[in-house]
Design a protein around this motif. Structure first.
Motif, PDB file in Angstrom:
ATOM      1  N   CYS A 166      43.601  15.828  94.311  1.00 47.78           N
ATOM      2  CA  CYS A 166      42.577  16.787  94.737  1.00 47.78           C
ATOM      3  C   CYS A 166      41.543  16.988  93.647  1.00 47.78           C
ATOM      4  CB  CYS A 166      43.197  18.135  95.044  1.00 47.78           C
ATOM      5  SG  CYS A 166      44.213  18.151  96.469  1.00 47.78           S
ATOM      6  N   ALA A 167      42.034  17.231  92.426  1.00 49.80           N
ATOM      7  CA  ALA A 167      41.106  17.450  91.332  1.00 49.80           C
ATOM      8  C   ALA A 167      40.374  16.160  90.993  1.00 49.80           C
ATOM      9  CB  ALA A 167      41.847  17.975  90.109  1.00 49.80           C
ATOM     10  N   SER A 168      41.072  15.026  91.114  1.00 51.07           N
ATOM     11  CA  SER A 168      40.459  13.765  90.701  1.00 51.07           C
ATOM     12  C   SER A 168      39.410  13.272  91.678  1.00 51.07           C
ATOM     13  CB  SER A 168      41.533  12.691  90.542  1.00 51.07           C
ATOM     14  OG  SER A 168      42.520  13.131  89.658  1.00 51.07           O
ATOM     15  N   SER A 169      39.680  13.432  92.984  1.00 49.06           N
ATOM     16  CA  SER A 169      38.761  12.824  93.944  1.00 49.06           C
ATOM     17  C   SER A 169      38.609  13.615  95.234  1.00 49.06           C
ATOM     18  CB  SER A 169      39.266  11.424  94.296  1.00 49.06           C
ATOM     19  OG  SER A 169      40.426  11.552  95.073  1.00 49.06           O
ATOM     20  N   GLY A 170      39.135  14.802  95.284  1.00 49.56           N
ATOM     21  CA  GLY A 170      39.111  15.538  96.548  1.00 49.56           C
ATOM     22  C   GLY A 170      40.341  15.265  97.382  1.00 49.56           C
ATOM     23  N   GLN A 172      34.520  16.816  95.760  1.00 51.48           N
ATOM     24  CA  GLN A 172      35.178  15.506  95.798  1.00 51.48           C
ATOM     25  C   GLN A 172      35.264  14.920  94.386  1.00 51.48           C
ATOM     26  OE1 GLN A 172      36.334  14.373  98.969  1.00 51.48           O
ATOM     27  NE2 GLN A 172      35.755  16.442  99.513  1.00 51.48           N
ATOM     28  N   GLY A 173      36.059  15.552  93.552  1.00 49.18           N
ATOM     29  CA  GLY A 173      36.259  15.062  92.183  1.00 49.18           C
ATOM     30  C   GLY A 173      35.624  15.973  91.159  1.00 49.18           C
ATOM     31  N   ILE A 174      36.437  16.452  90.180  1.00 49.34           N
ATOM     32  CA  ILE A 174      35.877  17.398  89.220  1.00 49.34           C
ATOM     33  C   ILE A 174      35.017  16.704  88.180  1.00 49.34           C
ATOM     34  CG2 ILE A 174      37.660  19.147  89.478  1.00 49.34           C
ATOM     35  CD1 ILE A 174      38.765  18.130  86.774  1.00 49.34           C
ATOM     36  N   ASP A 175      35.069  15.361  88.135  1.00 47.22           N
ATOM     37  CA  ASP A 175      34.237  14.695  87.131  1.00 47.22           C
ATOM     38  C   ASP A 175      32.751  14.800  87.470  1.00 47.22           C
ATOM     39  OD1 ASP A 175      34.537  13.138  89.276  1.00 47.22           O
ATOM     40  OD2 ASP A 175      35.383  11.404  88.237  1.00 47.22           O
ATOM     41  N   GLN A 176      32.452  15.430  88.584  1.00 45.18           N
ATOM     42  CA  GLN A 176      31.042  15.703  88.869  1.00 45.18           C
ATOM     43  C   GLN A 176      30.477  16.800  87.983  1.00 45.18           C
ATOM     44  OE1 GLN A 176      30.236  16.304  93.073  1.00 45.18           O
ATOM     45  NE2 GLN A 176      31.863  14.899  93.587  1.00 45.18           N
ATOM     46  N   PHE A 177      31.342  17.625  87.414  1.00 46.25           N
ATOM     47  CA  PHE A 177      30.803  18.694  86.562  1.00 46.25           C
ATOM     48  C   PHE A 177      31.550  18.940  85.258  1.00 46.25           C
ATOM     49  CE2 PHE A 177      33.947  21.764  87.797  1.00 46.25           C
ATOM     50  CZ  PHE A 177      34.318  21.344  89.055  1.00 46.25           C
ATOM     51  N   VAL A 178      32.721  18.313  85.035  1.00 47.57           N
ATOM     52  CA  VAL A 178      33.316  18.350  83.691  1.00 47.57           C
ATOM     53  C   VAL A 178      33.752  16.934  83.309  1.00 47.57           C
ATOM     54  CG1 VAL A 178      34.134  20.730  83.558  1.00 47.57           C
ATOM     55  CG2 VAL A 178      35.573  19.014  84.608  1.00 47.57           C
ATOM     56  N   PRO A 179      33.667  16.576  82.028  1.00 45.58           N
ATOM     57  CA  PRO A 179      34.158  15.263  81.625  1.00 45.58           C
ATOM     58  C   PRO A 179      35.683  15.240  81.642  1.00 45.58           C
ATOM     59  CG  PRO A 179      33.334  16.472  79.732  1.00 45.58           C
ATOM     60  CD  PRO A 179      33.073  17.317  80.912  1.00 45.58           C
TER      61      PRO A 179
END
Lengths: 169, 418, 183
Positions: A104-108, A118-125
């Motif tokens: 969920c956190a990785s890609s939704g 759809q993925g927390i890497d959209q706003f945190v590294p």
């Protein structure tokens, strides 16, 4: 830690400050458990008696971001929660690492819906992604070891303080 | 009398000033006693991502406004876009402390509208699974509540027991956490003898560990001071606010859906509905403690009485065939394909089916248009309804008691936010 | 059971009851929207019926609902649906699940709400539990409840413009409607 043994007979070991720093940092990571949903329970099991994260020196769960250096995002991040996650990340002092726990956190993950990011890497590294829904505690231990490896290999004092890319709109 | 008219003017002026919104707000709190405190959504004691805005007068709570939605994943919209079968994995993640109980509740709702009935063996397996899930959930509730008021040991003990339950779920369903165990018209795998032995061992040992926790907490002065008389609610208010499950039984109401409208084989098993009369945190804690022993009792009876037989109903048009047969027989392969792709086509209409989930009344309301997808599915999640009483419970209490009260309500945000 | 309820309801409320049906052993009452408070008050306060526990309130969007098992009919709502063409009369349904703790019975009350002006009387004066249920229904369908003390969104952010569970709202939402923090 690269040890230079030239003066061993006189009782000295030489090393780099960076290496010493990394070595101690690696074995005393303080996680900030951002338990959002189901993964939080597995994260508790990861701290619990059977999987026992204290073997890796990371058992000191600080619920205050200002005292921690490893952010574990465990669970589904919704758009409403995204700002909170980012705020917590910003409050953590450098050097810091991020584990994105679970799909969920990785890609939704399985939540393809209007409210889930759809993925927390959209706003945190993110440093390490852990798959699984939820991942078993063993996988999270593996992720922790990956972070440790990364710390050991990296040059924490000099590199992690680099400013992040600044976006100018 | 010039004086009195001036007085009148003055009074009118004061009244006008009072009516003015800003002035009256200032007059309400002239010394600026109140402080607004934000708890959550990231807070160790809010059990996930509950956010509370608490207005404090010193240390006393004047007002509390819960803010939900930080884990709103859009289940009901997802349900409309998936077939009935596809939604089963999503039910695991509703109340993720007791996944099997949710699987059972959902399967029962779909079976009701599709006119399917699971065979007796499957019904017994479902009862066993749901009751073990209840034990697991109550352990978590008690462990977390004890941890919130300062007793870390109980949390670790509870987790030790939960790990044993996870092993059992692993044997029973193949996974330790998100089980997706039920199918429409039955369960996914059979209960093997090995699992049966593991469950037998667990229920033999559990009362001993249960007694340990009781010994640790029930005469513990610190624990008692934190929970006895804290967050009390009377029965009538509790009913009005939609309380259900262990929380409602903690107010002395004998309401348990297992006896209210018996489903599965609960009417053939003997167990007591636990009630406590005080309605405070300690009463809710005691109801959970005692219910775990009742659950163990139910599991023991179910293990003794479980009949042999099929674990899925024999309705090829509605119920998925056993996977082994799909690989061997043409008929089964076709049915498997059709059911997976098109879905179970239930009758046109709507049903509301409730079960006693670990947190309370867990209901699924399904409107079907006869196709393979639900037209509308509403999940009546107990945590959502129980949380609604939180502002009433914390009013007038100390700020430090808020965590104990949240712990005693036992909300799970995955379910409350849907 | 159902005959008794129907008789009592019709005697007390007359025209306001549209139909009383039974489906899969569950009693379903359809009532007029404006009379929902009276209907629920009667059901709650009648000595024999005593439906004192409000289990749930939910909405439903019945836009293009077709009684058929064909998949085509189900997919009739396309995402580029034109709002002005949406048939509005009785588009939404609000469904109340009532429970009698003493008699161990349940009943379901439904009302129809128009699409162009989705307004429904609030039940908060009768059942305090209705507060959050109605807020949730407002959030998901945009049905406003008259007389509700605190008509805010339940789940979505306050500034959000859409109502997700309407049938003309796409599953993946409207891109860019909720901003993400900058990286």
């Amino acid at each position: 830690m690269a040890v230079n043994r030239t003066n061993e007979n006189e009782g000295f070991l030489t090393s780099r400050v960076d290496a010493l720093f990394n070595w101690s940092l690696k074995n005393s990571l303080w996680p900030m458990p951002l338990g959002i949903s189901c993964c939080a329970i597995e994260m508790m099991a990861f701290a619990g008696p059977r999987y026992d994260v204290s073997r890796f020196g990371a058992e000191v769960f600080r619920f205050s971001p200002r005292q921690s250096d490893l952010l574990i995002v465990a669970g589904t991040v919704t758009y409403k929660m995204a700002r909170v996650v980012r705020k917590i990340y910003d409050q953590m002092p450098d050097p810091k690492w991020v584990i994105s726990m679970g799909v969920c956190a990785s890609s939704g993950g399985m939540y393809r819906s209007y409210s889930v990011v759809q993925g927390i890497d959209q706003f945190v590294p993110v440093d390490v992604y852990v798959g699984g829904c939820p991942p078993r505690p063993d996988s999270l231990l593996k992720a922790l070891m990956e972070i440790q490896k990364r710390i050991q290999a990296g040059e924490t004092l000099t590199q992690q303080r680099r400013p992040e890319k600044v976006l100018v709109d | 009398m010039a004086n009195s008219s001036r007085d009148k003017d003055n009074v009118a002026q004061i009244v006008r000033a009072l009516e003015d919104k800003d002035t009256s707000a200032a007059l309400e709190d002239p010394l600026e006693n109140y402080m607004v405190l934000n708890m959550g959504p990231q807070h160790p004691a809010t059990h996930g991502v509950l956010r509370l805005l608490v207005k404090l007068d010193g240390e006393t709570v004047v007002e509390c406004i819960p803010e939900l939605g930080y884990l709103h994943r859009g289940y009901e919209k997802i349900a409309e876009a998936s077939t009935y079968m596809e939604f089963i994995p999503h039910t695991d993640r509703l109340d993720y402390i007791s996944p099997i109980a949710n699987n059972v509740a959902y399967a029962l709702a779909v079976e009701k509208i599709a006119g399917v009935e699971a065979p007796p063996r499957a019904q017994y397996i479902r009862v066993i699974g749901a009751e073990l899930a209840r034990v697991s959930s109550h352990l978590m509730a008690i462990g977390a509540m004890a941890m919130d008021v300062g007793a870390m040991t109980v949390f670790l003990w509870a987790f030790r027991e939960r790990e044993k339950l996870y092993d059992i779920f692993d044997l029973l369903t193949g996974v330790r956490f998100t089980t997706s165990y039920t199918r429409i018209g039955g369960v996914a795998q059979d209960l093997t003898d090995e699992t049966k032995q593991a469950i037998g061992k667990f229920i033999d040992e559990f009362p001993h560990h249960h007694a340990e926790i009781i010994k640790m907490l029930n005469k513990n002065r610190i624990f008692l001071d934190r929970v006895v008389g804290v967050g009390a609610i009377d029965a009538e208010t509790a009913i009005g606010l939609g309380f259900s499950g262990a929380n409602l039984r903690g107010c002395g109401i004998e309401h348990d859906i297992r006896t209210f409208s018996p489903y599965l084989v609960y009417d053939q098993l003997s167990f007591d509905v636990i009630t406590e009369k005080d309605g405070d945190c300690f009463a809710r804690y005691m109801v959970r403690m005692r219910e775990m022993l009742e659950s163990v009792k139910i599991v023991r009876q179910a293990l003794e009485r479980i009949p042999q037989g099929p674990i899925k109903a024999d309705l090829p048009k509605k119920v998925l065939p056993q996977k082994e047969r799909v690989y061997e027989k043409m008929e089964e392969l076709i049915h498997d394909f059709v059911i997976v792709n098109d879905g179970v086509n239930p009758d046109v209409g709507d049903v509301y089916v409730t079960t006693e989930g670990s947190k309370g009344e867990l209901g699924f309301y399904i409107i079907s248009d006869g196709s393979g997808h639900p037209w509308r599915m509403k999940i009546r999640s107990p945590s959502f309804c129980n949380l609604q009483a939180l502002p009433y419970l914390v009013k007038g209490q100390m700020i430090s008691d808020v965590v104990a009260i949240i712990g005693s309500i036992d909300p799970i945000m995955g379910e409350a936010d849907k | 059971m159902i005959e008794k309820i129907e008789e009592k309801l019709r005697a007390a409320l007359g025209e306001n009851i549209i139909s009383v049906k039974e489906f899969k052993d569950q009693v379903i009452v359809e009532a007029r929207r404006d009379a929902i408070v009276e209907v629920c008050r009667f059901l709650k306060e009648d000595r024999e019926l005593e439906f004192n526990f409000l289990s749930d309130i939910c909405g439903a969007d019945m836009l293009n609902f077709v009684d058929s098992s064909s998949r085509k009919a189900y997919l009739a709502v396309e995402h580029d649906y034109h709002p002005e063409e949406v048939p509005t009369a009785g588009r939404f349904m609000v469904i109340y699940q009532l429970t009698s703790l003493r008699n161990r019975t349940r009943i379901r009350v439904k009302v129809r709400v128009d699409g162009d002006n989705p307004v429904c009387p609030s039940l908060t004066s009768l059942y305090p539990a209705a507060n959050w249920y109605e807020r949730e229904t407002f959030d998901m369908f945009g049905i406003t409840f008259e007389g509700h003390p605190d008509m805010r969104r339940m789940y979505m952010p306050e500034e959000y413009d859409h109502h997700p569970l309407r049938k003309d709202f796409p599953l993946m939402g409207v891109p860019g409607s909720i901003p993400l923090p900058r990286k």
